[in-house]
Design a protein around this motif. Structure first.
Motif, short mmCIF file in Angstrom:
data_model
loop_
_atom_site.label_atom_id
_atom_site.label_comp_id
_atom_site.label_asym_id
_atom_site.label_seq_id
_atom_site.Cartn_x
_atom_site.Cartn_y
_atom_site.Cartn_z
N THR A 1 0.80 -1.21 0.00
CA THR A 1 0.00 0.00 0.00
C THR A 1 0.84 1.26 0.00
OG1 THR A 1 -0.20 -0.12 2.41
CG2 THR A 1 -1.97 -1.08 1.12
N ALA A 2 2.15 1.14 0.12
CA ALA A 2 3.02 2.31 0.08
C ALA A 2 2.88 3.05 -1.24
CB ALA A 2 4.47 1.91 0.31
N ASP A 3 2.59 2.31 -2.33
CA ASP A 3 2.40 2.95 -3.63
C ASP A 3 0.97 2.77 -4.10
OD1 ASP A 3 2.41 0.28 -4.18
OD2 ASP A 3 3.84 0.39 -5.84
N ALA A 4 0.03 2.89 -3.15
CA ALA A 4 -1.38 2.67 -3.47
C ALA A 4 -1.95 3.73 -4.41
CB ALA A 4 -2.22 2.62 -2.19
N HIS A 5 -1.22 4.83 -4.58
CA HIS A 5 -1.70 5.86 -5.52
C HIS A 5 -1.60 5.37 -6.96
CE1 HIS A 5 2.68 6.30 -5.25
NE2 HIS A 5 2.63 6.82 -6.45
N ARG A 6 -0.82 4.31 -7.21
CA ARG A 6 -0.73 3.75 -8.56
C ARG A 6 -1.82 2.71 -8.71
NH1 ARG A 6 5.04 1.60 -9.85
NH2 ARG A 6 4.39 0.16 -8.20
N ARG A 7 -2.79 3.00 -9.55
CA ARG A 7 -3.92 2.09 -9.70
C ARG A 7 -3.91 1.50 -11.11
NH1 ARG A 7 -5.33 6.39 -7.16
NH2 ARG A 7 -6.23 7.37 -8.99
N GLU A 8 -4.55 0.35 -11.22
CA GLU A 8 -4.56 -0.36 -12.50
C GLU A 8 -5.48 0.34 -13.49
OE1 GLU A 8 -4.71 -4.74 -12.12
OE2 GLU A 8 -4.90 -4.32 -9.99
N ALA A 9 -5.34 -0.02 -14.75
CA ALA A 9 -6.21 0.50 -15.79
C ALA A 9 -7.67 0.24 -15.42
CB ALA A 9 -5.88 -0.15 -17.13
N GLY A 10 -8.53 1.17 -15.77
CA GLY A 10 -9.94 1.02 -15.44
C GLY A 10 -10.31 1.58 -14.09
N VAL A 11 -9.32 1.96 -13.28
CA VAL A 11 -9.59 2.51 -11.95
C VAL A 11 -9.13 3.96 -11.86
CG1 VAL A 11 -9.17 2.23 -9.48
CG2 VAL A 11 -9.36 0.21 -10.95
N ALA A 12 -7.96 4.25 -12.39
CA ALA A 12 -7.35 5.57 -12.18
C ALA A 12 -8.25 6.70 -12.66
CB ALA A 12 -6.00 5.63 -12.89
N ALA A 13 -8.94 6.50 -13.77
CA ALA A 13 -9.76 7.58 -14.32
C ALA A 13 -11.09 7.74 -13.60
CB ALA A 13 -10.01 7.33 -15.81
N ARG A 14 -11.43 6.82 -12.72
CA ARG A 14 -12.77 6.80 -12.12
C ARG A 14 -12.77 7.03 -10.61
NH1 ARG A 14 -12.59 3.54 -16.50
NH2 ARG A 14 -14.38 3.64 -17.93
N PHE A 15 -11.63 6.90 -9.97
CA PHE A 15 -11.56 7.01 -8.52
C PHE A 15 -10.45 7.96 -8.10
CE2 PHE A 15 -13.72 3.05 -9.26
CZ PHE A 15 -14.72 3.03 -8.28
N GLY A 16 -10.68 8.66 -7.01
CA GLY A 16 -9.67 9.56 -6.48
C GLY A 16 -8.57 8.81 -5.76
N SER A 17 -7.63 9.57 -5.20
CA SER A 17 -6.49 8.96 -4.50
C SER A 17 -6.99 8.18 -3.28
CB SER A 17 -5.52 10.04 -4.05
OG SER A 17 -4.96 10.70 -5.16
N PRO A 18 -6.48 6.97 -3.09
CA PRO A 18 -6.95 6.16 -1.97
C PRO A 18 -6.41 6.62 -0.63
CG PRO A 18 -5.23 5.00 -3.17
CD PRO A 18 -5.51 6.25 -3.94
N GLU A 19 -7.19 6.40 0.41
CA GLU A 19 -6.76 6.56 1.79
C GLU A 19 -6.59 5.18 2.39
OE1 GLU A 19 -9.20 9.95 3.77
OE2 GLU A 19 -10.55 8.91 2.39
N GLN A 20 -5.77 5.08 3.42
CA GLN A 20 -5.56 3.78 4.05
C GLN A 20 -5.47 3.92 5.56
OE1 GLN A 20 -1.65 3.39 1.90
NE2 GLN A 20 -1.05 2.45 3.84
N ALA A 21 -5.83 2.85 6.24
CA ALA A 21 -5.78 2.82 7.70
C ALA A 21 -5.67 1.38 8.15
CB ALA A 21 -7.01 3.49 8.31
N GLU A 22 -5.19 1.19 9.38
CA GLU A 22 -5.03 -0.14 9.97
C GLU A 22 -5.70 -0.14 11.34
OE1 GLU A 22 -0.85 -0.35 10.22
OE2 GLU A 22 -0.54 -0.52 8.05
N PHE A 23 -6.32 -1.27 11.69
CA PHE A 23 -7.07 -1.37 12.93
C PHE A 23 -6.70 -2.65 13.65
CE2 PHE A 23 -9.31 1.27 9.98
CZ PHE A 23 -9.78 2.32 10.75
#
Length: 259
Positions: free
Chosen positions: A172-194
């Motif tokens: 998830t360190a490079d979670a801003h890199r998304r696969e084709a079909g996702v990058a154009a449709r979704f904003g930058s991801p957020e992440q958390a651990e519980f």
């Protein structure tokens, strides 16, 4: 992972559906709440829902849940456990729901099995504008010494590249890199651990690991040798040799908003 390997591994769980339902962990409630926090409404799709581990948590939060699962045996277990939930056959690549009908799509330990070139646009299709896509993963906390040792003796088939905290953080360190079909449709991801945990015995932990895809597709002699090695390790550790113990875990979450 190439498409052939993905299909082989992702289709392996049905043969172990009953064991999967019995032994796989649920999800940290705080993680599920965080995944849904930005959603504008209560309509939630549990995609690749398996036997309903995440579905049950969504129901407990009061969500209006639809579960979609491609494997008939897994879907049967979900329907048995949660008979009041609308549960449909389908996949991330072919979601049997209308356009804009869902406020949040969640995937519990399943997002990595999706063909995101196809599933990305399909998920975006069923979401409302601004809707949430969230992936949740239960991971072993290998900051704990005996858990780190368990990974070493188990091999990647039993504890794979997404199954421990260090792996989760690396991926998830490079979670801003998304696969084709996702990058154009979704904003930058957020992440958390519980923080999370699962009450286990040595036998039930072995049974849990036996439901991992890598072990399910392994030739029987190799699989039994791997499980025997894990049993011997657990018997050798004071933390796990006798009675019940808590398997240290975390639930990691990635969430992104539909543009």
């Amino acid at each position: 992972m190439d498409q052939g390997d993905r299909l082989l591994l992702s289709s392996s769980f049905g043969a172990a559906a009953v064991a999967y339902a019995e032994h796989r962990p649920n999800y940290a409630p705080a993680a599920v709440s965080w995944a849904l926090e930005p959603a504008s409404g209560p309509r939630v799709l549990d995609l690749g829902a398996g036997t309903g581990k995440l579905t049950a948590a969504l129901v407990m939060l009061g969500a209006d849940v639809v579960a979609v699962e491609p494997d008939p045996a897994m879907l049967a277990e979900l329907r048995r456990a949660l008979p009041t939930v609308r549960a449909l056959p389908g996949s991330a690549e072919a979601i049997p729901l209308p356009d804009g009908s869902i406020d949040a799509v969640v995937a519990g330990n399943s997002l990595h099995w999706f063909d995101m070139e196809v599933a990305g646009p399909e998920i975006a299709r069923v979401l409302t504008p601004g809707g949430i896509l969230a992936g949740l993963w239960n991971v072993f906390d290998n900051r704990v010494d005996w858990v780190a040792g368990l990974k070493r003796v188990s091999g990647s088939a039993a504890i794979g590249p997404r199954d421990t905290l260090s792996d989760w953080r690396a991926e998830t360190a490079d979670a801003h890199r998304r696969e084709a079909g996702v990058a154009a449709r979704f904003g930058s991801p957020e992440q958390a651990e519980f923080p999370h945990g699962q009450c286990r015995t040595a036998d039930s932990l072995v049974a849990t690991l036996a439901t991992k895809a890598g072990l399910l597709v392994m030739p029987a002699p190799e699989r039994e040798a791997t499980l025997a090695r894990i049993r011997a390790y657990l018997a050798s550790r004071p933390e796990t040799a006798r009675g019940e113990f808590i398997l240290p875990m975390l639930t990691g979450v990635l969430r992104a908003r539909r543009l």
